[in-house]
Design a protein around this motif. Structure first.
Motif, PDB file in Angstrom:
ATOM      1  N   GLY A  29     -61.808 -35.443  50.924  1.00  0.00           N
ATOM      2  CA  GLY A  29     -60.641 -36.307  50.877  1.00  0.00           C
ATOM      3  C   GLY A  29     -60.894 -37.626  51.563  1.00  0.00           C
ATOM      4  O   GLY A  29     -62.024 -37.986  51.878  1.00  0.00           O
ATOM      5  N   GLY A  30     -59.827 -38.381  51.778  1.00  0.00           N
ATOM      6  CA  GLY A  30     -59.952 -39.679  52.407  1.00  0.00           C
ATOM      7  C   GLY A  30     -58.612 -40.376  52.429  1.00  0.00           C
ATOM      8  O   GLY A  30     -57.553 -39.754  52.274  1.00  0.00           O
ATOM      9  N   ILE A  31     -58.640 -41.692  52.598  1.00  0.00           N
ATOM     10  CA  ILE A  31     -57.421 -42.481  52.691  1.00  0.00           C
ATOM     11  C   ILE A  31     -57.578 -43.749  51.854  1.00  0.00           C
ATOM     12  O   ILE A  31     -58.671 -44.322  51.757  1.00  0.00           O
ATOM     13  CB  ILE A  31     -57.102 -42.836  54.157  1.00  0.00           C
ATOM     14  CG1 ILE A  31     -55.749 -43.542  54.261  1.00  0.00           C
ATOM     15  CG2 ILE A  31     -58.199 -43.685  54.783  1.00  0.00           C
ATOM     16  CD1 ILE A  31     -55.248 -43.704  55.685  1.00  0.00           C
ATOM     17  N   PHE A  80     -62.992 -42.341  42.192  1.00  0.00           N
ATOM     18  CA  PHE A  80     -62.445 -43.687  42.049  1.00  0.00           C
ATOM     19  C   PHE A  80     -60.933 -43.672  42.194  1.00  0.00           C
ATOM     20  O   PHE A  80     -60.281 -42.624  42.099  1.00  0.00           O
ATOM     21  CB  PHE A  80     -62.833 -44.287  40.691  1.00  0.00           C
ATOM     22  CG  PHE A  80     -62.311 -43.520  39.511  1.00  0.00           C
ATOM     23  CD1 PHE A  80     -61.091 -43.837  38.924  1.00  0.00           C
ATOM     24  CD2 PHE A  80     -63.047 -42.470  38.959  1.00  0.00           C
ATOM     25  CE1 PHE A  80     -60.613 -43.132  37.829  1.00  0.00           C
ATOM     26  CE2 PHE A  80     -62.578 -41.759  37.864  1.00  0.00           C
ATOM     27  CZ  PHE A  80     -61.361 -42.087  37.298  1.00  0.00           C
ATOM     28  N   ILE A  81     -60.383 -44.850  42.395  1.00  0.00           N
ATOM     29  CA  ILE A  81     -58.936 -45.013  42.397  1.00  0.00           C
ATOM     30  C   ILE A  81     -58.517 -45.680  41.091  1.00  0.00           C
ATOM     31  O   ILE A  81     -59.285 -46.423  40.473  1.00  0.00           O
ATOM     32  CB  ILE A  81     -58.443 -45.857  43.588  1.00  0.00           C
ATOM     33  CG1 ILE A  81     -59.078 -47.259  43.583  1.00  0.00           C
ATOM     34  CG2 ILE A  81     -58.701 -45.163  44.905  1.00  0.00           C
ATOM     35  CD1 ILE A  81     -58.453 -48.224  44.576  1.00  0.00           C
ATOM     36  N   ASP A 104     -73.055 -39.106  46.277  1.00  0.00           N
ATOM     37  CA  ASP A 104     -74.012 -38.706  47.295  1.00  0.00           C
ATOM     38  C   ASP A 104     -73.785 -39.403  48.633  1.00  0.00           C
ATOM     39  O   ASP A 104     -74.579 -39.295  49.540  1.00  0.00           O
ATOM     40  CB  ASP A 104     -75.443 -38.954  46.821  1.00  0.00           C
ATOM     41  CG  ASP A 104     -75.706 -40.414  46.495  1.00  0.00           C
ATOM     42  OD1 ASP A 104     -76.872 -40.782  46.328  1.00  0.00           O
ATOM     43  OD2 ASP A 104     -74.734 -41.172  46.403  1.00  0.00           O
ATOM     44  N   GLU A 105     -72.695 -40.179  48.738  1.00  0.00           N
ATOM     45  CA  GLU A 105     -72.388 -40.784  50.030  1.00  0.00           C
ATOM     46  C   GLU A 105     -71.835 -39.718  50.979  1.00  0.00           C
ATOM     47  O   GLU A 105     -71.125 -38.805  50.568  1.00  0.00           O
ATOM     48  CB  GLU A 105     -71.370 -41.905  49.860  1.00  0.00           C
ATOM     49  CG  GLU A 105     -71.917 -43.123  49.131  1.00  0.00           C
ATOM     50  CD  GLU A 105     -70.883 -44.214  49.072  1.00  0.00           C
ATOM     51  OE1 GLU A 105     -70.661 -44.859  50.109  1.00  0.00           O
ATOM     52  OE2 GLU A 105     -70.302 -44.413  48.013  1.00  0.00           O
ATOM     53  N   CYS A 110     -66.561 -41.795  53.450  1.00  0.00           N
ATOM     54  CA  CYS A 110     -67.060 -41.728  52.077  1.00  0.00           C
ATOM     55  C   CYS A 110     -65.946 -41.611  51.059  1.00  0.00           C
ATOM     56  O   CYS A 110     -66.132 -41.962  49.902  1.00  0.00           O
ATOM     57  CB  CYS A 110     -68.050 -40.590  51.908  1.00  0.00           C
ATOM     58  SG  CYS A 110     -67.310 -38.954  51.856  1.00  0.00           S
ATOM     59  N   GLY A 111     -64.776 -41.129  51.449  1.00  0.00           N
ATOM     60  CA  GLY A 111     -63.681 -41.024  50.507  1.00  0.00           C
ATOM     61  C   GLY A 111     -62.598 -42.053  50.714  1.00  0.00           C
ATOM     62  O   GLY A 111     -61.514 -41.908  50.156  1.00  0.00           O
ATOM     63  N   ASP A 112     -62.829 -43.069  51.529  1.00  0.00           N
ATOM     64  CA  ASP A 112     -61.819 -44.086  51.809  1.00  0.00           C
ATOM     65  C   ASP A 112     -61.939 -45.247  50.828  1.00  0.00           C
ATOM     66  O   ASP A 112     -63.032 -45.627  50.412  1.00  0.00           O
ATOM     67  CB  ASP A 112     -61.970 -44.616  53.234  1.00  0.00           C
ATOM     68  CG  ASP A 112     -61.660 -43.550  54.284  1.00  0.00           C
ATOM     69  OD1 ASP A 112     -61.203 -42.457  53.892  1.00  0.00           O
ATOM     70  OD2 ASP A 112     -61.891 -43.813  55.469  1.00  0.00           O
TER      71      ASP A 112
END
Length: 529
Positions: A29-31, A80-81, A104-105, A110-112
């Motif tokens: 996940g991320g922001i 992607f967004i 691969d990041e 990595c998810g922001d």
């Protein structure tokens, strides 16, 4: 960060053992946040953005009230967004929009995703989009043609510090099989300073790919997802790979969609706004390129068209053919909406594969087989969903030149049978276009639409045939029937001397277009040479 979210992140990171293969990166996940200082880092005073859709090209999730999301990463897919209206995204290191992350990041960020507030503009301002299909260089020489023929005139058309458009689209065949040319093409395109989005074509496939799922690995590393959406206040853009790679078969590809793409498209359209234009961008056209030949799988097309029927305003954009035409889909092609569905099959930036005789600047003529000059399209989209299209020949980035070319004989015998004609190739014309001509300022007379080869291209073919050596790197393509050609017979019962030919065409978006030529009548007596 919630306790459960933090725990899942720590566990995923702990399981990522260096040197061992893993099914997916440790990044569930991320922001998505408002990057107020535009430094690419999420600061403590930069709030998350709620309601932003995040996807891997299969599943779609939305950010919560704090801008956070959870989406299990897949090792073979970029994340992607869906860029929301009213925002911009920063540029990646190569200058393309940074709306995606490679799988691969690793690491906490990595998810922001960062979003920038869009520049202020009037609410009713139209969106200007530049659309290119098939730039398709086969060498660095062709990349230079692309730079001088397409990119630099676009730069010259805008004022200092201004971008020549709000958005750019490339509809596949970014290169001609040599994928090592991607960085050079990207470097030229980003000079424009326009957020530029790319679709994959049949010449963008990895040559050694064993199946369709692996055929776009190199494309994804450079351009990101092969199926994604992008939104502006004026329109929603749904862009996707429609080349189904079939190694070992003949032909080796066909137009169509994978099941995972349908999963994304269905999920996206379920929540897409219907009060703006919906633009679909692909490489392979949705119509059959030849009678009796299924160049786009009919079952996939019918399934896609059913998903589009609830939308009042839809425009299809495609490339691939190196010709230009408008197609209006109806029940015969599986479209059952309240009005015909418009597909604009965009001409090629490389025209006839950068072939033909070079001009004084050393750039090939590159006229396409249907008589359309190489170039790109301009699309203006209003907030209400209306759109306007124009074809801009190479080095005519402002569209000041006429949108047609004429071909007429230079000299005829006075009194001869009037079997010779002026031909008007109206680049954006279709079966409903009104094209007229007149001689010496007389009355306007309708011209007849004919589906045949443009005589200008035929003349080039004959000149190439007669030449003892190649007149360019490659000869011009063989003339094909044009879908936008009109004919008007030239009278021979006028006085000897020169006569002016004027042609006018009613363009559905640009209004009246005009062009002129001339021919000469000479006296000849029977038996006199």
């Amino acid at each position: 960060m919630s306790v459960s979210f933090a725990l899942s992140f720590v566990l995923a990171a702990a399981l990522a053992i260096p040197g061992q293969p893993r099914a997916a990166p440790a990044c569930p996940g991320g922001i998505v946040y408002r990057d107020a200082d535009r430094d690419g880092r999420h600061g403590p005073d930069e709030p998350g953005v709620a309601g932003v859709r995040v996807s891997d090209g299969v599943d779609i999730v939305e950010t919560d009230a704090e801008g956070r999301y959870r989406l299990q990463a897949r090792a073979d897919r970029p994340r992607f967004i869906v860029k929301p209206p009213g925002y911009r995204v920063p540029d990646a290191t190569n200058g393309l929009p940074a709306f995606w992350r490679t799988p691969d990041e690793t690491g906490a960020a990595c998810g922001d995703f960062a979003l920038w507030s869009a520049d202020a503009r009037p609410d009713d301002a139209p969106l200007e989009v530049r659309v290119m299909a098939d730039p398709q260089p086969k060498s660095t020489v062709d990349v230079d043609y692309y730079a001088r023929d397409i990119v630099e005139p676009l730069l010259a058309s805008s004022g200092p510090g201004d971008a020549p458009a709000d958005l750019g689209l490339s509809l596949g065949d970014i290169v001609n099989d040599d994928l090592s040319l991607y960085p050079a093409m990207i470097a030229q395109t980003v000079r424009l300073g326009v957020p530029w989005l790319h679709v994959a074509g049949n010449h963008d496939l990895d040559g050694g790919a064993a199946d369709d799922s692996a055929s776009l690995a190199t494309f994804r590393r450079h351009f990101g997802p092969d199926t994604f959406a992008w939104e502006t206040p004026q329109a929603s853009f749904l862009l996707f790979d429609d080349v189904v790679h079939m190694p070992g078969a003949s032909p080796s590809y066909v137009g169509g969609l994978r099941e995972d793409q349908f999963r994304f498209i269905e999920a996206y359209l379920a929540g897409a706004r219907r009060d703006r234009l919906l633009v679909l961008g692909v490489h392979i056209p949705f119509f059959d390129a030849a009678p009796g030949r299924e160049t786009f799988r009919h079952e996939d097309r019918a399934r896609l068209f059913r998903l589009l029927e609830p939308f009042d305003r839809v425009l299809l954009l495609s490339g691939h053919g190196h010709v230009q035409q408008h197609v209006w889909h109806g029940p015969s092609s599986g479209w059952h909406g309240p009005r015909p569905l418009h597909e604009y099959n965009v001409g090629a930036a490389c025209g006839a594969f950068w072939s033909g005789v070079a001009d004084a600047q050393g750039i090939p003529d590159a006229t396409m087989s249907d008589g359309t000059p190489n170039g790109h399209a301009r699309m203006d989209i209003d907030a209400g969903g209306d759109y306007r299209l124009a074809w801009l020949p190479a080095r005519d980035a402002t569209g000041e030149r006429s949108g047609m070319s004429l071909h007429a004989p230079r000299v005829l015998r006075r009194g001869a049978w009037p079997g010779f004609a002026v031909y008007a190739n109206v680049f954006m014309g279709d079966a409903d276009s009104r094209v007229e001509y007149r001689i010496d300022g007389g009355e306007w007379t309708p011209m007849t639409r004919v589906v045949q080869a443009d005589p200008r291209v035929l003349a080039t073919n004959l000149a190439d045939d007669a030449a003892e050596t190649l007149r360019g790197y490659d000869r011009a393509p063989e003339a094909k029937p044009s879908q936008h050609l009109w004919r008007g017979s030239l009278p021979t019962d006028l006085a000897a001397g020169e006569h002016r030919i004027e042609v006018r065409a009613r363009d559905r978006w640009r209004g009246e277009l005009q062009a002129w030529s001339a021919y000469r009548l000479v006296e000849r007596e029977v038996g006199v040479e």
